[in-house]
Scaffold this motif. Structure first.
Motif, PDB file in Angstrom:
ATOM      1  N   ASP A  25       0.843  -1.191   0.000  1.00 46.65           N
ATOM      2  CA  ASP A  25       0.000   0.000   0.000  1.00 46.65           C
ATOM      3  C   ASP A  25       0.880   1.243   0.000  1.00 46.65           C
ATOM      4  N   THR A  26       1.665   1.394  -1.074  1.00 44.22           N
ATOM      5  CA  THR A  26       2.642   2.479  -1.158  1.00 44.22           C
ATOM      6  C   THR A  26       2.211   3.612  -2.073  1.00 44.22           C
ATOM      7  N   GLU A  27       1.348   3.348  -3.060  1.00 44.74           N
ATOM      8  CA  GLU A  27       0.981   4.407  -3.994  1.00 44.74           C
ATOM      9  C   GLU A  27       0.328   5.589  -3.283  1.00 44.74           C
ATOM     10  N   ARG A  28      -0.506   5.282  -2.299  1.00 47.12           N
ATOM     11  CA  ARG A  28      -1.155   6.364  -1.555  1.00 47.12           C
ATOM     12  C   ARG A  28      -0.102   7.172  -0.789  1.00 47.12           C
ATOM     13  N   LEU A  29       0.894   6.461  -0.251  1.00 41.53           N
ATOM     14  CA  LEU A  29       1.985   7.129   0.457  1.00 41.53           C
ATOM     15  C   LEU A  29       2.740   8.056  -0.498  1.00 41.53           C
ATOM     16  N   TYR A  30       3.101   7.534  -1.698  1.00 37.40           N
ATOM     17  CA  TYR A  30       3.812   8.342  -2.688  1.00 37.40           C
ATOM     18  C   TYR A  30       2.965   9.548  -3.121  1.00 37.40           C
ATOM     19  N   PHE A  31       1.662   9.306  -3.288  1.00 37.14           N
ATOM     20  CA  PHE A  31       0.743  10.362  -3.741  1.00 37.14           C
ATOM     21  C   PHE A  31       0.674  11.490  -2.722  1.00 37.14           C
ATOM     22  N   ASN A  32       0.510  11.139  -1.450  1.00 34.93           N
ATOM     23  CA  ASN A  32       0.431  12.168  -0.408  1.00 34.93           C
ATOM     24  C   ASN A  32       1.746  12.936  -0.287  1.00 34.93           C
ATOM     25  N   ALA A  33       2.860  12.224  -0.427  1.00 37.91           N
ATOM     26  CA  ALA A  33       4.168  12.882  -0.386  1.00 37.91           C
ATOM     27  C   ALA A  33       4.337  13.812  -1.587  1.00 37.91           C
ATOM     28  N   PHE A  34       3.829  13.393  -2.739  1.00 38.16           N
ATOM     29  CA  PHE A  34       3.880  14.224  -3.947  1.00 38.16           C
ATOM     30  C   PHE A  34       3.123  15.526  -3.727  1.00 38.16           C
ATOM     31  N   ARG A  35       1.942  15.434  -3.158  1.00 39.75           N
ATOM     32  CA  ARG A  35       1.150  16.637  -2.901  1.00 39.75           C
ATOM     33  C   ARG A  35       1.854  17.564  -1.916  1.00 39.75           C
ATOM     34  N   ARG A  36       2.439  16.980  -0.864  1.00 39.46           N
ATOM     35  CA  ARG A  36       3.153  17.812   0.119  1.00 39.46           C
ATOM     36  C   ARG A  36       4.373  18.476  -0.526  1.00 39.46           C
ATOM     37  N   THR A  37       5.021  17.780  -1.445  1.00 40.62           N
ATOM     38  CA  THR A  37       6.187  18.341  -2.122  1.00 40.62           C
ATOM     39  C   THR A  37       5.795  19.530  -2.986  1.00 40.62           C
ATOM     40  N   LEU A  38       4.694  19.417  -3.712  1.00 40.34           N
ATOM     41  CA  LEU A  38       4.217  20.544  -4.508  1.00 40.34           C
ATOM     42  C   LEU A  38       3.951  21.757  -3.623  1.00 40.34           C
ATOM     43  N   THR A  39       3.324  21.516  -2.472  1.00 35.81           N
ATOM     44  CA  THR A  39       3.045  22.614  -1.547  1.00 35.81           C
ATOM     45  C   THR A  39       4.333  23.236  -1.027  1.00 35.81           C
ATOM     46  N   ASP A  42       5.925  25.536  -3.482  1.00 29.00           N
ATOM     47  CA  ASP A  42       5.057  26.605  -3.996  1.00 29.00           C
ATOM     48  C   ASP A  42       4.551  26.326  -5.406  1.00 29.00           C
ATOM     49  N   LEU A  43       4.231  25.084  -5.679  1.00 29.51           N
ATOM     50  CA  LEU A  43       3.717  24.687  -6.982  1.00 29.51           C
ATOM     51  C   LEU A  43       2.247  24.298  -6.854  1.00 29.51           C
ATOM     52  N   PRO A  44       1.464  24.477  -7.909  1.00 26.23           N
ATOM     53  CA  PRO A  44       0.044  24.102  -7.845  1.00 26.23           C
ATOM     54  C   PRO A  44      -0.123  22.591  -7.798  1.00 26.23           C
ATOM     55  N   GLN A  45      -1.181  22.139  -7.146  1.00 29.42           N
ATOM     56  CA  GLN A  45      -1.454  20.706  -7.100  1.00 29.42           C
ATOM     57  C   GLN A  45      -1.736  20.182  -8.508  1.00 29.42           C
ATOM     58  N   ASP A  46      -1.251  18.989  -8.789  1.00 26.31           N
ATOM     59  CA  ASP A  46      -1.377  18.420 -10.132  1.00 26.31           C
ATOM     60  C   ASP A  46      -1.506  16.906 -10.009  1.00 26.31           C
ATOM     61  N   GLU A  77      15.717  19.278  -7.733  1.00 29.50           N
ATOM     62  CA  GLU A  77      15.134  19.980  -6.588  1.00 29.50           C
ATOM     63  C   GLU A  77      13.841  19.298  -6.138  1.00 29.50           C
ATOM     64  N   PHE A  78      13.011  18.942  -7.105  1.00 32.02           N
ATOM     65  CA  PHE A  78      11.742  18.303  -6.760  1.00 32.02           C
ATOM     66  C   PHE A  78      11.978  16.948  -6.106  1.00 32.02           C
ATOM     67  N   ASN A  79      12.820  16.128  -6.723  1.00 29.19           N
ATOM     68  CA  ASN A  79      13.045  14.775  -6.204  1.00 29.19           C
ATOM     69  C   ASN A  79      13.718  14.781  -4.838  1.00 29.19           C
ATOM     70  N   ALA A  80      14.528  15.788  -4.562  1.00 29.57           N
ATOM     71  CA  ALA A  80      15.181  15.870  -3.250  1.00 29.57           C
ATOM     72  C   ALA A  80      14.142  15.993  -2.144  1.00 29.57           C
ATOM     73  N   VAL A  81      13.138  16.838  -2.371  1.00 29.47           N
ATOM     74  CA  VAL A  81      12.086  17.025  -1.372  1.00 29.47           C
ATOM     75  C   VAL A  81      11.163  15.818  -1.331  1.00 29.47           C
ATOM     76  N   TRP A  82      10.754  15.347  -2.500  1.00 28.60           N
ATOM     77  CA  TRP A  82       9.830  14.208  -2.578  1.00 28.60           C
ATOM     78  C   TRP A  82      10.446  12.954  -1.988  1.00 28.60           C
ATOM     79  N   ASP A  83      11.681  12.662  -2.367  1.00 26.69           N
ATOM     80  CA  ASP A  83      12.346  11.459  -1.867  1.00 26.69           C
ATOM     81  C   ASP A  83      12.536  11.494  -0.356  1.00 26.69           C
TER      82      ASP A  83
END
Length: 229
Positions: A25-39, A42-46, A77-83
């Motif tokens: 059950d990791t996709e939901r984890l990745y998805f939530n982390a992706f949203r937090r990374t966008l925030t 300072d990027l719009p949710q996508d 930059e994005f992957n550093a925060v997301w990872d």
């Protein structure tokens, strides 16, 4: 959504599993982390951008993500925060989807061979299976770096079937994502989708594959797990 038709003519001779979103059950984890990374950046949710990444290997995923970021921040930059976010969440443990252990044990009991075909790199997949506590049941893994073309290309499923020494047409593939379903379907496999964070599109449903509400429902439908009395 349940679309378990038509009934297969024979029980599959082998089973090929996706991993993230199906067994773990990791996709939901990745998805939530992706949203937090966008925030955080300072990027719009996508959500559509995330959905396009599901089921792809590292190379294709980075290409799609780079295009989606459109120069607003770099991929690094994005992957550093997301990872970092994902890493912190994984330290808390990796939850296993319902029915996984029961399904694997049924396959072992009936001598039906099975293997994982995941877009995740092989070493990382083994690590996640270990952290989730099911590495004892899933020892054979084809990782995304082992093939040139990522899902939705059929390469990884064809390689997995070859490793099982089986014709792809007599193998069942269990998937959650659109890219994965298209890959398994293109390989000619009996394809069962157990949707996770992304519901199947109308175009995907038109493929005519089986859609199950849970992993065990799909297993029972194909005669791979006993139906409770």
């Amino acid at each position: 959504m349940t679309n378990l038709t038509p009934t297969p003519t024979a029980r599959p001779a082998g089973v090929i599993f996706d991993m993230d979103g199906l067994l773990l059950d990791t996709e939901r984890l990745y998805f939530n982390a992706f949203r937090r990374t966008l925030t955080a950046l300072d990027l719009p949710q996508d959500d559509a951008l995330f959905q396009s990444l599901v089921g792809t290997n590292l190379t294709l995923g980075n290409e799609l993500l780079t295009a989606g970021l459109a120069g607003r921040v770099t991929l690094r930059e994005f992957n550093a925060v997301w990872d970092a976010d994902i890493h912190d969440q994984l330290q808390l443990g990796i939850p296993v989807k319902s029915g996984v252990r029961a399904f694997a044990e049924a396959l072992i009991e009936t001598d039906i061979p099975y293997i994982i075909a995941t877009s995740t790199r092989t070493a990382k997949a083994h690590d996640h299976l270990e952290r989730a506590g099911i590495a004892d049941l899933f020892t054979d893994v084809i990782g995304g770096e082992q093939v040139n073309a990522s899902k939705p290309a059929p390469d990884i499923y064809l390689k997995a079937a070859a490793q099982l020494d089986l014709d792809p047409r007599i193998c069942a593939a269990f998937e959650d994502s659109e890219n994965g379903v298209r890959a398994a379907h293109a390989a000619g496999m009996i394809t069962v989708q157990v949707p996770d964070v992304v519901p199947p599109s109308d175009a995907l449903i038109a493929l005519g594959h089986h859609i199950a509400p849970s992993l065990l429902d799909g297993a029972q439908f194909l005669g791979l797990h006993p139906v409770p009395c």
